[in-house]
Motif scaffolding. Sequence first.
Motif, short mmCIF file in Angstrom:
data_model
loop_
_atom_site.label_atom_id
_atom_site.label_comp_id
_atom_site.label_asym_id
_atom_site.label_seq_id
_atom_site.Cartn_x
_atom_site.Cartn_y
_atom_site.Cartn_z
N SER A 299 93.19 1.23 -2.28
CA SER A 299 92.67 2.92 -2.66
C SER A 299 91.80 2.60 -4.10
O SER A 299 92.56 1.88 -4.95
CB SER A 299 93.77 3.71 -2.59
OG SER A 299 93.13 4.73 -3.39
N SER A 300 90.62 3.07 -4.01
CA SER A 300 89.93 2.99 -5.35
C SER A 300 90.37 4.16 -6.31
O SER A 300 90.02 4.34 -7.55
CB SER A 300 88.44 3.17 -5.05
OG SER A 300 88.23 4.37 -4.40
N GLY A 301 90.81 5.25 -5.77
CA GLY A 301 91.46 6.04 -6.49
C GLY A 301 90.61 7.09 -7.10
O GLY A 301 90.72 7.74 -8.19
N TRP B 274 90.72 9.45 -10.40
CA TRP B 274 89.75 9.45 -11.57
C TRP B 274 89.12 10.79 -11.90
O TRP B 274 89.30 11.28 -12.87
CB TRP B 274 88.49 8.55 -11.21
CG TRP B 274 88.66 6.93 -11.48
CD1 TRP B 274 88.83 6.20 -10.36
CD2 TRP B 274 88.89 6.25 -12.59
NE1 TRP B 274 88.85 4.89 -10.81
CE2 TRP B 274 88.83 4.94 -12.03
CE3 TRP B 274 88.62 6.73 -14.04
CZ2 TRP B 274 88.90 4.10 -13.15
CZ3 TRP B 274 88.62 5.73 -14.78
CH2 TRP B 274 88.87 4.37 -14.40
N MET B 275 88.85 11.72 -10.79
CA MET B 275 88.34 13.01 -11.03
C MET B 275 89.39 13.92 -11.68
O MET B 275 88.77 14.80 -12.50
CB MET B 275 87.62 13.43 -9.90
CG MET B 275 86.40 12.78 -9.40
SD MET B 275 85.69 13.75 -8.14
CE MET B 275 86.43 13.56 -6.68
N ALA B 276 90.63 13.70 -11.36
CA ALA B 276 91.73 14.58 -11.63
C ALA B 276 91.93 14.51 -13.14
O ALA B 276 91.85 15.32 -14.06
CB ALA B 276 93.00 14.49 -10.78
N ALA C 231 95.19 13.66 -4.28
CA ALA C 231 95.74 12.32 -5.24
C ALA C 231 96.91 11.83 -4.53
O ALA C 231 97.01 10.74 -4.17
CB ALA C 231 95.30 12.44 -6.48
N ALA C 232 97.93 13.09 -4.30
CA ALA C 232 99.33 12.50 -3.96
C ALA C 232 99.21 12.29 -2.50
O ALA C 232 100.09 11.25 -2.05
CB ALA C 232 100.15 13.90 -4.41
N ILE C 233 98.42 12.62 -1.68
CA ILE C 233 98.31 12.41 -0.31
C ILE C 233 97.66 10.93 -0.33
O ILE C 233 98.07 10.10 0.50
CB ILE C 233 97.51 13.39 0.46
CG1 ILE C 233 98.21 14.82 0.49
CG2 ILE C 233 97.38 12.85 1.92
CD1 ILE C 233 97.40 16.13 0.95
N VAL D 248 100.45 4.98 -12.08
CA VAL D 248 99.59 5.90 -11.69
C VAL D 248 100.33 7.01 -10.58
O VAL D 248 99.88 8.33 -10.60
CB VAL D 248 98.43 5.14 -11.00
CG1 VAL D 248 97.42 6.41 -10.52
CG2 VAL D 248 97.72 4.46 -12.16
N ARG D 249 100.99 6.55 -9.83
CA ARG D 249 101.46 7.48 -8.73
C ARG D 249 102.51 8.46 -9.50
O ARG D 249 102.30 9.47 -9.17
CB ARG D 249 102.16 6.48 -7.54
CG ARG D 249 101.10 6.00 -6.68
CD ARG D 249 101.91 5.07 -5.46
NE ARG D 249 101.99 3.80 -5.85
CZ ARG D 249 102.74 2.93 -5.42
NH1 ARG D 249 103.60 3.64 -4.03
NH2 ARG D 249 103.04 1.59 -5.60
#
Lengths: 193, 323
Positions: free
Chosen positions: B175-177, B181-183, B224-226, B237-238
């Motif tokens: 996952s690039s996440g 990043w946005m959040a 993001a959590a999903i 990060v998680r």
Amino acid sequence: MPLAPEHLACSRCNTPIPPADWNREHAFCPSCRAPVLALVFPAFFSKRGTATSGTPVLEAGEASCFYHPLKRAVVPCDRCGRFLCALCQVEFLGQNWCPRCIQASSEKGQLAQLDPSRKLYDNLALILATFPALLVWPTIITAPLTLYVVVRYWRAPSSILPRTKIRFYIAALLATIEIGAWIWLVLFLIYRR
Amino acid sequence: MTTKLQYSRMPGRSGLVVRDFLWMSADHLLSVRRNPFSESYRRFYFADTQAIVVTELPNSLAPTGLTAAVLFIVTAAALMYTWHPVWASLCALLSLVSFFVSWRSADCACYLQTSVSTEMLPSLRRRVDAAKATALLKAEIERTQGSVSAEVLEMGPPVARTARLATSKPALRHSSGQMHWMAFALMIVRGSISAISLKGAASIPLGIAATIVGTAILLLLILAAIQQRNSDLPVGVRRLVYVTLAFYIASGLASFAVSIYIALQLGPRATSQAMIMENPMLKAYGLVDLIGFLVLGCTGLILMWRHQRSVRTPPPLDLGNGG
């Protein structure tokens, strides 16, 4: 003692690391993707040596092993001079030793190379001299005890790592001060009247 | 015959009361475990060493510890502001402890393999130390054994040792996440809006912007959590996503509580917005909110940046070999 696994595994998920990733920087575990560095050396590829039981004495009058009279001697012990068979010969510190010399030297604390542990008497003395002083009254026992430990174990082998005797000096100084303070207190109570 | 050995200290240490160190001699590595009264030794001779494996572990404790340290400092400052020096000192002490824990937490594991055992080197629990120590060890071992040629490496391990790749654990999805990043970036924007409001420049457009950005952050955090489930994103990060969600909810509840408190305190005396904005409780809430958003946002961005840097374009998954 656990036997070594026959592969290299990721410490996180225990998945075997593929040989293509050995000795390679920026490698990743194939399962958990954790960055892994697996350094492999020639000993990994060499066959395990098998212990020899020594060859039996072939002819009468041939030198035999001190510990196994029916085996042919191959070398003398460099410490005690006894003849040794291939089974008893131990290469140690670049010499041939017999098992008994190794055991005796180890028991006497003469072989730092074999010691599995060492007592830190200097730390013990320092702890005895400092921690009881927080409660004051135990020092009437621990101060003389500290001096005893310092004198008794001054020459005892300490850590095999570089270490000075500064802890012994500090412990002895503190114990002397504590004993002096107790003597002063007793004299003060006696001559106060 | 008492032989004095020459040892030199290797990088790395662990523990407070029972401590672990590594020392190097001319022909072996000495792993030392020291308690206040004794030392125990394990020797690994260079001639017998088969392999060293260093695995980077997710350092989940570091961001949590740092966040806790910052929150303790903020609380200490607030307590000093309200003149509670004893509690403030306690909080400052706890922040120091949190900082120390996060600084010294383990982020890698190092194992040394010989023909008879595989032993963990407990003192090599930090990546920096492990990198320095393995470089020194590699040089010494290769000086003793020589290095493995490329041909031998290509042949792989001896046939009897060949192990099949474990396929029981499913591979993680990359996952690039993007949502992360946005959040995290929007959280810094939200913190900046709070800073402007706190400086006394609160206005209706600013309030609307804060609401829009706040809602966007909440949606992005949920996405993001999903998205992060079964992904290769670091544990730090998680967990930070969950911590941020918890902070967001706590912030909303605190806002509600502060509003009711001010309404009860001022009541009909609240004649102007300026009078409400000058309330110390509201200011303290605004300060905590601002710092929380900025700290969590910055931490998240740093962790994401580190993750992106550590990925370094990994090789494609090759699960076919395991069949």
